[in-house]
Design an enzyme around this catalytic site. Structure first.
Site, PDB file in Angstrom:
ATOM      1  N   HIS A 126       0.742   3.650   5.207  1.00  0.00           N
ATOM      2  CA  HIS A 126      -0.262   4.460   3.929  1.00  0.00           C
ATOM      3  C   HIS A 126       0.297   5.708   3.966  1.00  0.00           C
ATOM      4  CE1 HIS A 126      -2.737   0.609   4.384  1.00  0.00           C
ATOM      5  NE2 HIS A 126      -3.043   0.521   3.192  1.00  0.00           N
ATOM      6  N   SER A 174       0.749  -1.300   0.181  1.00  0.00           N
ATOM      7  CA  SER A 174       0.172  -0.250   0.352  1.00  0.00           C
ATOM      8  C   SER A 174       0.938   0.956   0.414  1.00  0.00           C
ATOM      9  CB  SER A 174      -1.079   0.313   1.491  1.00  0.00           C
ATOM     10  OG  SER A 174      -1.955  -1.313   1.137  1.00  0.00           O
TER      11      SER A 174
END
EC number: 3.4.21.105
Length: 353
Positions: A292, A227
């Site tokens: 993230h 991610s």
């Protein structure tokens, strides 16, 4: 048409002599590039010669660019592959000059291999662990999942490869599917335009920033998934579109940005939910979502500079070096944090897997 500088022979020398920093933008805005007089190209070359790559500068200087007079979107009779290249040019580049340059010179040699190779490796690792653990949804809930040699784990942070290898491990098929979809839809076109070196640099910087951010901000949690690298590419691309809104010719810009943000929010929400769910292998918590955020930070800094400077020499871009310096400071800080902070804070870490 008369408002395009360099169109007539009498105005171009004055423009070239008195141009300010924004002259390149004005020169590039001409609709009919190949029929412009020689002075137009000379003025453009003079302004860009210290910024563009050698191949770009040689092509302008030697007059080897055979650009069509009409805007690229209006070119008739294109094959499917030519339409694809044209579509990608309008998806990623804000200037008509850059779009035509890319369209005329793209040869698919080398092909966009890096993002495809990373994706294939991620799928292969997931399938391997799916067979090994006999679990495909929420693999992370299996007691043996964290024992893999690729997962970032706070107790094993001295094993430096884990700060990058964690991108090949995913919490489950839902995690892998969301990441791979964004990775292919955004990463492959970006690699076709900017090349494997630049896109790989942004991707890996995002991945490293993600794991280091976890080690600093969520010190007891492991990290898995690509991610951070994916968010670095996607956030850089979205920021580039917003910053060059009028120049970007991709269709349905607002709708597509909204859909991308919804997709990213859904994946981030899944990660937050998983992090605060009951741990699958207590006392070790579930994987962190902080990676993230590290990827987004890289995307809107280093990534934007990379995407905005197509065919330009980054070593002469001051903003590039500023962001490289900030990134290096963060990496050094995170290294010292990992070496000293865990013991100084007397933090209780989960046992090794």
């Amino acid at each position: 048409m008369s408002g395009c500088p360099g169109r007539g022979g009498s105005s171009s020398p004055a423009v070239a002599a008195n141009a300010e920093g924004d002259e390149i933008e004005v020169l590039e805005s001409c609709d009919v590039l190949p029929t412009a007089p020689e002075e137009h190209w000379k003025a453009l070359f003079d302004k860009m010669s210290n910024k563009r790559s050698n191949s770009f500068r040689r092509a302008i200087l030697q007059g080897s660019r055979q650009l069509q007079g009409r805007p690229l979107l209006e070119e008739p009779g294109l094959s499917a592959s030519q339409r694809l290249v044209r579509h990608i040019a309008h998806e990623t580049l804000p200037r008509e000059l850059d779009r035509k340059w890319y369209y005329d010179n793209y040869t698919c040699c080398p092909p966009p291999w890096l993002i495809l190779a990373i994706t294939i490796a991620e799928v292969a690792v997931f399938v391997y662990y799916g067979v090994l653990l006999d679990r495909w949804v929420l693999q992370v809930s299996h007691p043996l999942f964290l024992k893999g040699a690729l997962v970032y784990h706070p107790q094993l942070r001295a094993q430096a490869w884990r700060y990058l290898s964690y991108i090949f491990m995913h919490a489950g098929i839902e995690h892998l599917g969301l990441n791979v979809t964004l990775q292919l839809l955004v990463g492959v076109p970006l690699e076709m335009v900017h090349g494997a070196l630049r896109i790989g640099f942004v991707y890996l910087c995002g991945a490293l920033a993600g794991s280091l951010a976890v080690s600093v901000a969520d010190m007891t949690a492991p990290a898995v998934g690509s991610s951070a690298g994916v968010y670095a590419l996607v956030s850089a691309h979205l920021a580039n579109i917003v910053m060059n809104w009028s120049g970007m010719k991709c269709q349905f810009k607002l709708f597509r940005i909204g859909m991308a943000l919804v997709w990213m929010s859904a994946e981030f929400g899944r990660a937050v939910w998983l992090r605060f769910s009951l741990p699958a292998a207590p006392p070790c918590p579930n994987p962190s979502f902080v990676a993230h955020l590290g990827g987004v930070a890289v995307g809107v800094t280093l990534g934007v500079v990379m995407l905005q400077n197509y065919e330009q020499r980054l070593q002469e871009q001051s903003l590039f070096w500023i962001f490289v310096f900030v990134y290096a400071i963060f990496v050094l800080f995170a290294i010292f944090w990992n070496v000293f902070a865990y013991s100084l804070l007397d933090l209780k870490l989960p046992p090794p897997p």
